[in-house]
Scaffold this active site. Structure first.
Site, PDB file in Angstrom:
ATOM      1  N   ARG A 150      -0.099   8.636  -0.608  1.00  0.00           N
ATOM      2  CA  ARG A 150      -1.429   9.152  -0.341  1.00  0.00           C
ATOM      3  C   ARG A 150      -1.354  10.180   0.791  1.00  0.00           C
ATOM      4  NH1 ARG A 150      -1.591   3.532  -0.666  1.00  0.00           N
ATOM      5  NH2 ARG A 150      -2.854   2.689  -2.393  1.00  0.00           N
ATOM      6  N   LYS A 174      -2.354   1.085   2.767  1.00  0.00           N
ATOM      7  CA  LYS A 174      -3.650   0.446   2.992  1.00  0.00           C
ATOM      8  C   LYS A 174      -3.457  -0.959   3.532  1.00  0.00           C
ATOM      9  CE  LYS A 174      -6.535   2.879  -0.390  1.00  0.00           C
ATOM     10  NZ  LYS A 174      -7.412   2.724  -1.577  1.00  0.00           N
ATOM     11  N   HIS A 245      -5.122  13.976  -4.246  1.00  0.00           N
ATOM     12  CA  HIS A 245      -4.743  12.824  -5.061  1.00  0.00           C
ATOM     13  C   HIS A 245      -4.126  13.246  -6.392  1.00  0.00           C
ATOM     14  CE1 HIS A 245      -5.231   8.848  -3.520  1.00  0.00           C
ATOM     15  NE2 HIS A 245      -5.549   8.331  -4.682  1.00  0.00           N
ATOM     16  N   ARG A 248      -0.507  12.640  -6.433  1.00  0.00           N
ATOM     17  CA  ARG A 248      -0.222  11.208  -6.640  1.00  0.00           C
ATOM     18  C   ARG A 248      -0.344  10.865  -8.126  1.00  0.00           C
ATOM     19  NH1 ARG A 248       0.048   6.283  -3.875  1.00  0.00           N
ATOM     20  NH2 ARG A 248      -1.353   4.613  -4.543  1.00  0.00           N
ATOM     21  N   HIS A 271       0.346  -0.110  -5.157  1.00  0.00           N
ATOM     22  CA  HIS A 271      -0.844  -0.745  -5.729  1.00  0.00           C
ATOM     23  C   HIS A 271      -0.739  -2.263  -5.604  1.00  0.00           C
ATOM     24  CE1 HIS A 271      -1.976   2.838  -8.559  1.00  0.00           C
ATOM     25  NE2 HIS A 271      -2.503   2.943  -7.353  1.00  0.00           N
ATOM     26  N   TYR A 280      -2.721   4.878 -15.603  1.00  0.00           N
ATOM     27  CA  TYR A 280      -1.860   6.009 -15.925  1.00  0.00           C
ATOM     28  C   TYR A 280      -1.247   5.907 -17.307  1.00  0.00           C
ATOM     29  CZ  TYR A 280      -2.421   7.118 -11.025  1.00  0.00           C
ATOM     30  OH  TYR A 280      -2.975   7.421  -9.805  1.00  0.00           O
TER      31      TYR A 280
END
Length: 299
Positions: A150, A174, A245, A248, A271, A280
């Site tokens: 990110r 995150k 993004h 990414r 993730h 995806y």
């Protein structure tokens, strides 16, 4: 805004920082969502959070739809407020959660946008300059595409986080979760050149330990990267716009298109849930369908 609202918000923000370990950007979104709801409650004459009920929540939902917020934005605002009132319930500041039975609107089934390989080549070609900022821009572009990190993760990279010998990067994601991500020769070489010929000139007399710095010798910001990427796209023949993004998305899509398994891509992206990565697979299926329809004689 009522002082009681402000105090409750401050306590909630502290909870998000210390217990949930949310990023500063995520917390900014929560603050914005809370402030917007508090403004609504003030207009409705609600002066105490204990008096907010499901009727107010439904009226607020109607207002959001009237103001043409996207389904994704409405869903996020509901989620923010539900978490806030759940926290207040836990602290026994309110007796009920007015958002408890408000349903999230179903999100639009939009697929993430990505660049094709020839479009990525165009981007790399236009950042082949020799000035310090050109070297930095190429290093950033190569690293974002090579790792799928990110933009917020990219701006937080410190010099000590990158290992050019092992071609690995320590990423702080995150919730302050850390992961190691590999990168290839192109990214490694671009970073080496930037460190040898660009970073020192940009650093001037500064002491920043950030890997990527701006022309003031300070750590580059997410806004700075967005501006840089937009400038690069304008130099190409592409007509599409760019948001950070997309790189990414491109990273994940190209990996899956070339045979990578879903679990590996999930780990590389950081993730928490496989469902986030599975999006995806729809992109790659759509890509295969378009390719088939374009080239098969009986499509």
């Amino acid at each position: 805004m009522q002082s009681a609202f402000v105090e409750a918000k401050q306590q909630f923000v502290q909870y998000l920082q210390t217990e949930k370990n949310f990023s500063s950007l995520t917390i900014e979104h929560y603050i914005h969502d809370l402030d917007y709801f508090f403004t609504f409650l003030n207009k409705e004459g609600v002066r105490d959070l204990k008096d907010a009920d499901e009727i107010h929540a439904k009226l607020y939902l109607v207002q959001l739809h009237q103001e043409k917020y996207s389904r994704a934005s409405v869903s996020r605002k509901i989620s923010s407020l539900r978490s806030f009132f759940s926290y207040l319930q836990r602290e026994e500041a309110v007796s009920s959660n007015p958002l408890a039975y408000i349903l999230h609107p179903k999100k639009e089934g939009r697929l993430p946008h990505f660049f094709y390989e020839n479009e990525m080549e165009q981007l790399f070609l236009v950042c082949n300059g020799t000035k310090p900022l050109d070297l930095r821009n190429k290093a950033i572009l190569e690293l974002l595409y090579a790792t799928g990190i990110r933009v917020s993760e990219c701006t937080s990279i410190q010099l000590k986080d990158i290992d050019l010998v092992m071609s690995t990067l320590l990423v702080k994601g995150k919730g302050k979760k850390e992961r190691y991500v590999p990168f290839g020769d192109f990214a490694g070489e671009a970073i080496r050149v930037y460190l040898e010929k660009g970073r020192l000139q940009l650093l001037k007399n500064g002491q920043s330990q950030a890997l990527f710095i701006n022309n003031r010798g300070e750590a580059i910001t997410p806004r700075g990267i967005r501006h840089m990427l937009t400038s690069l796209v304008k130099k190409t023949s592409m007509t599409s716009s760019i948001h950070p993004h997309m790189l990414r998305h491109t990273f994940a899509t190209h990996l899956l298109n070339n045979g990578a398994d879903l679990r590996t891509v999930q780990e590389l992206l950081g993730h928490a849930h496989l469902s986030s990565t599975q999006l995806y697979t729809h992109v790659t299926k759509e890509h295969l369908k378009k390719t088939y329809n374009s080239f098969h004689p009986r499509a």
